[in-house]
Enzyme design. Structure first.
Site, PDB file in Angstrom:
ATOM      1  N   CYS A 106       0.852  -1.181   0.000  1.00 20.08           N
ATOM      2  CA  CYS A 106       0.000   0.000   0.000  1.00 20.08           C
ATOM      3  C   CYS A 106       0.891   1.235   0.000  1.00 20.08           C
ATOM      4  CB  CYS A 106      -0.952   0.096   1.185  1.00 20.08           C
ATOM      5  SG  CYS A 106      -2.086  -1.274   1.314  1.00 20.08           S
ATOM      6  N   ARG A 162       3.537  -0.122  -5.042  1.00 24.72           N
ATOM      7  CA  ARG A 162       3.315  -0.716  -3.729  1.00 24.72           C
ATOM      8  C   ARG A 162       1.980  -1.457  -3.637  1.00 24.72           C
ATOM      9  NH1 ARG A 162       6.785   1.397   0.047  1.00 24.72           N
ATOM     10  NH2 ARG A 162       5.402   0.735   1.708  1.00 24.72           N
ATOM     11  N   TRP A 187      -2.900  -2.574  -1.641  1.00 24.84           N
ATOM     12  CA  TRP A 187      -2.647  -3.998  -1.905  1.00 24.84           C
ATOM     13  C   TRP A 187      -3.429  -4.736  -0.828  1.00 24.84           C
ATOM     14  CZ3 TRP A 187      -0.622  -8.368   0.448  1.00 24.84           C
ATOM     15  CH2 TRP A 187      -0.267  -9.412  -0.404  1.00 24.84           C
ATOM     16  N   ASN A 226      -1.150   1.942   5.807  1.00 20.26           N
ATOM     17  CA  ASN A 226      -0.336   0.878   5.212  1.00 20.26           C
ATOM     18  C   ASN A 226       0.141   0.004   6.370  1.00 20.26           C
ATOM     19  OD1 ASN A 226       3.127   0.951   4.127  1.00 20.26           O
ATOM     20  ND2 ASN A 226       1.655  -0.683   3.915  1.00 20.26           N
ATOM     21  N   GLY A 227      -0.228  -1.272   6.342  1.00 18.54           N
ATOM     22  CA  GLY A 227       0.171  -2.159   7.431  1.00 18.54           C
ATOM     23  C   GLY A 227      -0.984  -3.055   7.818  1.00 18.54           C
ATOM     24  N   GLU A 254      16.256 -17.175 -10.466  1.00 17.45           N
ATOM     25  CA  GLU A 254      15.879 -15.784 -10.733  1.00 17.45           C
ATOM     26  C   GLU A 254      15.213 -15.649 -12.114  1.00 17.45           C
ATOM     27  OE1 GLU A 254      15.433 -13.263  -9.073  1.00 17.45           O
ATOM     28  OE2 GLU A 254      15.561 -11.571 -10.415  1.00 17.45           O
ATOM     29  N   LYS A 307      11.429 -14.284 -12.685  1.00 19.74           N
ATOM     30  CA  LYS A 307      11.089 -13.148 -13.566  1.00 19.74           C
ATOM     31  C   LYS A 307       9.947 -13.533 -14.493  1.00 19.74           C
ATOM     32  CE  LYS A 307      12.504 -10.643 -11.910  1.00 19.74           C
ATOM     33  NZ  LYS A 307      13.148 -10.509 -10.710  1.00 19.74           N
ATOM     34  N   GLU A 316       6.607 -13.901 -12.580  1.00 16.59           N
ATOM     35  CA  GLU A 316       6.099 -12.623 -12.074  1.00 16.59           C
ATOM     36  C   GLU A 316       5.376 -11.821 -13.146  1.00 16.59           C
ATOM     37  OE1 GLU A 316       8.872 -10.646  -8.710  1.00 16.59           O
ATOM     38  OE2 GLU A 316       9.897 -11.068 -10.564  1.00 16.59           O
ATOM     39  N   HIS A 361      15.833 -35.958 -10.930  1.00 13.30           N
ATOM     40  CA  HIS A 361      15.063 -36.437  -9.777  1.00 13.30           C
ATOM     41  C   HIS A 361      13.642 -35.893  -9.778  1.00 13.30           C
ATOM     42  CE1 HIS A 361      18.723 -38.208  -8.280  1.00 13.30           C
ATOM     43  NE2 HIS A 361      19.334 -37.063  -8.534  1.00 13.30           N
ATOM     44  N   LYS A 413       5.775  -4.255  -4.860  1.00 11.56           N
ATOM     45  CA  LYS A 413       7.225  -4.191  -4.833  1.00 11.56           C
ATOM     46  C   LYS A 413       7.783  -4.195  -3.420  1.00 11.56           C
ATOM     47  CE  LYS A 413      11.056  -2.403  -7.242  1.00 11.56           C
ATOM     48  NZ  LYS A 413      11.403  -3.747  -7.700  1.00 11.56           N
TER      49      LYS A 413
END
Ligand code: G6P
Length: 614
Positions: A2, A27, A75, A101-102, A487, A491, A494, A510, A609
Site C-alpha cells: 500500500c 506498492r 494492496w 499501510n500495514g 531468478e 522473472k 512474475e 530427480h 514491490k
C-alpha cells in the site's frame, strides 16, 4: 505494501496526491482513494476499485478542491479489492478519514468492543476499525485529533503508517508509523507525506524519515512537531534527498522494467564507484572496513532475504564460501524469523533488501539482533527501515527501482556481495593475491560487458515470440548459476504468468525430467566454466527427450550451440561473475514474452514491490 500520500499547504492538494499515488502504485494497485477537505470544511472521500487511473475517472465531475488531503493505493490484505474496502476509511461521525499501510493484528477484539459501543462498519478492513477507534476516543474523551490518535495507537498491535484528517481541524494532518515506512517532505509553508520520497522529490529536497512509534503533527505554516506514542517529544532530523526527478521517469522506454534492465551498465558502475579501483586493482567497502575484525572473527554468516534478494544471497553464499572460507547459510526471512534458529554472537547476519522495508526481513534482523548477532544490511533505498535497523552495511546505489520485477537491484546486490567476499578473502588470506587482482580487474569490466550483451535485445525480442504458447518453463543452472536459474524462472512467473521452475541442472533427473516433452522450453545456463561438461550432459538428457533448449553460453561455444534450439552468447568472464551477465538475457526474455502476451509488465497482477506485511 500500500502506498500513502498526503499534502497540506497552499496548493491544490488533489493533483499532488494523484501524481504521488502514480509514483507509489508499485506498492499496490488493487484500489485507490483520496480524501480532501474543501474551503467549506467539507470532507470529500472518493474511492475506486482498480488502479489510480480508475480513481481519476471516477472523480472527473466531483469536487476535488482543497489544500489539504490524503490518498492511498491499496494492496489488499483484509477484505477483497473493492470500492468499499478501498481507503480512505471514514468514521461513523463523518469527521475523520484515515489511510493506512500495514496490518492491525488485534482489530477483531477492538471491533467487537466498538460494535458493543454502537459503531457499525461498512468494510471488512482492519483500517476502518482504527478510524472508528480514534473517533470513539475523540468523542468520549473530548481530546483533539493528535491525542486521540496517540491513545488509539497505544491500544493497537500490528504495523502501520497512517495519516488522519479531521474536518473539525481542517488545518491539521496527523500521521504516525510503526513497522511501515513514512517520510515527511518539508516545503515553504507546506508539508508532504508519503510511503517513500518519490511523490515528494519534485517539491522539496528536505525530508524527515519518521521513526518507529512516532506521531507527526503537520500544520500549515507551523513547525513540524513529532512525539512518540508514549509521549516523548522528538526533534525532527532533516535530511537532504539525493533522488532526482529523471530517475522516476521512463526516459523514452515503454516500461520501467526495460529502462531498468538497460540501466544496469550505469547502475553497476555506480555501485562500484569509489569501491572498485581497477587501476589499483583494489576493492573497498566502508561498511566492511569499519567492522573488519567482526568479519574476520565470524564463525558463520547467515544471509536473510526474500524474493529476488534471496537469490542474490544464494550467489553471495557461493562467493563468500569460495573466497572467504566462512560457512554461509541463506535463509528465507519469513522462515528464519519463526523457526527458533540458533544464533550466536559470533554470527554475522547479512540482510539483503532492495526496498529496505520487507517486513519479514526486518523481523529476521530484530530476532538476530536480540540474540547478539552483528547485522550488516545491503539495501537500495536510502534511509529505509532495514539499513536503519542494521549495525552497519552498504547501499547498492542503483536509484529508484520502479518496475515491480526486480532487475538492476539484483545485479547490484550480487556485485556488493562479491565485493564483500573478495575483501574478506583478501584480509583473511583465504584468497590469493593473484586471484584477487584478476577478479577485481574483471569486476571493473562487467558494466562494459553488460552493454555489449544488451545489443542482443532485438534478437531476444524476436525469438521470445516463439514461446508465448508455453504454459510451463524450466530453468537449469549449476553452481553460481543455479540461483540465476531461480531468478530467471521468477522473472518469467512474475510478469508473464507462465509457470516456471528453476532447478539445479543435475537435480532435474530427480523429478522435473518427467515434465520434458517437445513442448517444454528449457533454459539452460551453460557457460564454459565450473561444471560445464556436466551441464552439457544434462542438455543431452533434455535433447534426448525432445525438450526445446534455449541456452546461455560463453561466446564462441559450438558444442552447446549444436544441441540447442536457441542460443544466447554472453562474454567470457570469471566464474563468480557469470551471474551478472547470464541474468541479463533472462530478464529480457521474461520481459519480451510478457510484452507479447500483453501483460502489465511494470505492475503484474497480485504483486507489490515493497512487502510490508508478513
Ligand atoms: C517483492 C518484490 C520482489 C522482491 C521481494 C523482496 O516480492 O516483488 O521483487 O525481490 O519483494 O523485496 P526486497 O525489497 O526486500 O528486496
Amino acid at each position: 505494501m500500500c502506498g500513502i500520500v498526503g499534502y497540506i499547504g497552499y496548493r491544490d492538494a488533489y493533483p499532488i496526491l494523484i501524481k504521488g499515488l502514480h509514483r507509489l502504485e508499485y506498492r499496490g494497485y488493487d484500489s485507490a482513494g483520496v480524501a480532501l477537505i474543501n474551503e467549506k470544511n467539507e470532507l470529500n472521500v472518493y474511492k475506486a476499485k482498480g488502479k489510480v487511473a480508475d480513481l481519476e475517472r471516477a472523480v472527473e465531475s466531483k469536487d476535488v478542491s482543497g489544500h489539504i488531503g490524503i490518498a492511498h493505493t491499496r494492496w489488499a490484505t483484509h477484505g477483497e479489492p473493492s470500492e468499499v474496502n478501498a481507503h480512505p476509511h471514514y468514521s461513523q461521525s463523518g469527521d475523520l478519514a484515515i489511510i493506512h499501510n500495514g496490518i492491525i493484528e488485534n482489530y477483531a477484539i477492538i471491533k467487537q468492543s466498538l460494535l458493543e459501543a454502537g459503531y457499525t462498519f461498512k468494510s471488512e478492513t482492519d483500517t476502518e476499525v482504527l478510524v472508528q477507534l480514534i473517533d470513539y476516543i475523540k468523542t468520549s474523551n473530548g481530546t483533539d485529533l493528535q491525542t486521540s490518535v496517540q491513545l488509539a495507537l497505544n491500544q493497537v498491535i500490528g504495523a502501520y503508517a497512517i495519516a488522519v484528517l479531521d474536518r473539525t481541524q481542517p488545518d491539521t494532518i496527523i500521521a504516525a508509523r510503526k513497522g511501515s515506512p513514512l517520510v515527511i517532505g518539508i516545503g515553504e509553508g507546506e508539508y508532504f507525506l508519503a510511503s517513500d520520497a518519490t511523490p515528494i522529490v519534485e517539491y522539496t529536497d528536505k525530508v524527515v524519515y519518521v521513526g518507529e512509534e512516532e506521531i507527526v503533527c503537520l500544520q500549515r505554516n507551523k513547525e513540524l512537531r513529532i512525539k512518540t506514542i508514549s509521549n516523548v517529544e522528538k526533534t525532527p532530523v532533516i535530511k537532504k534527498l539525493e533522488m532526482t526527478l529523471s530517475q522516476l521517469e521512463k526516459g523514452g522506454y515503454p516500461h520501467f522494467m526495460l529502462k531498468e534492465i538497460f540501466e544496469q551498465p550505469t547502475t553497476l558502475a555506480t555501485s562500484m564507484k569509489g569501491r572498485v579501483n581497477v587501476d589499483n586493482n583494489n576493492v573497498t567497502l566502508a561498511g566492511f572496513i569499519d567492522n573488519k575484525e567482526k568479519f574476520l572473527r565470524a564463525k558463520r554468516i547467515i544471509i536473510t532475504a526474500c524474493g529476488t534478494s534471496w537469490h542474490a544471497g544464494q550467489i553471495g553464499m557461493y562467493a563468500i564460501e569460495e573466497f572467504a572460507r566462512i560457512p554461509v547459510e541463506v535463509e528465507y526471512s519469513s522462515e528464519f524469523r519463526y523457526r527458533k534458529p540458533v544464533i550466536t554472537e559470533d554470527d554475522i547476519v547479512i540482510a539483503i533488501s532492495q526496498s529496505g522495508e520487507t517486513a519479514d526481513t526486518l523481523a529476521a534482523i530484530e530476532l538476530a539482533k536480540s540474540q547478539g548477532a552483528f547485522i550488516f544490511g545491503i539495501c537500495n533505498v536510502v534511509g529505509a527501515s532495514i539499513p536503519r535497523a542494521a549495525h552497519s552495511g552498504c547501499y547498492t546505489h542503483v536509484g529508484p527501482e520502479i518496475g515491480v520485477a526486480s532487475t538492476k537491484a539484483f545485479t547490484a546486490q550480487v556485485t556488493v556481495l562479491i565485493m564483500l567476499a573478495l575483501m574478506i578473502g583478501k584480509e583473511k588470506g583465504t584468497l590469493n593475491e593473484e586471484d584477487y587482482l584478476r577478479i577485481v580487474g574483471e569486476l571493473g569490466r562487467v558494466p562494459q560487458k553488460i552493454s555489449e550483451l544488451l545489443k542482443q535485445n532485438d534478437s531476444i525480442a524476436e525469438f521470445a515470440k516463439t514461446f508465448t504458447y508455453a504454459q510451463n518453463f524450466i530453468y537449469l543452472g549449476r553452481g553460481y548459476n543455479f540461483p540465476v536459474a531461480l531468478e530467471g524462472a521468477l522473472k518469467l512467473k512474475e510478469i508473464s504468468y507462465i509457470h516456471a521452475e528453476g532447478y539445479p541442472a543435475a537435480e532435474m533427473k530427480h523429478g522435473p525430467i518427467a515434465l520434458i516433452s517437445h513442448e517444454m522450453p528449457v533454459v539452460v545456463i551453460a557457460p564454459q566454466c565450473g561444471t560445464y561438461e556436466k551441464v552439457v550432459s544434462n542438455i543431452q538428457e533434455i535433447k534426448a527427450r525432445h525438450g526445446r533448449i534455449i541456452s546461455i553460453v560463453t561466446k564462441g561455444d559450438e558444442i552447446v550451440r549444436k544441441l540447442s534450439d536457441y542460443v544466447i552468447e554472453i562474454p567470457e568472464t570469471e566464474e563468480c561473475l557469470v551471474p551478472l551477465l547470464a541474468v541479463i538475457p533472462l530478464q529480457l526474455l521474461a520481459y519480451h514474452i510478457a510484452v507479447v502476451k500483453g501483460c502489465d509488465v511494470d505492475q503484474p497482477r497480485n504483486l507489490a514491490k515493497s512487502v510490508t506485511v508478513e
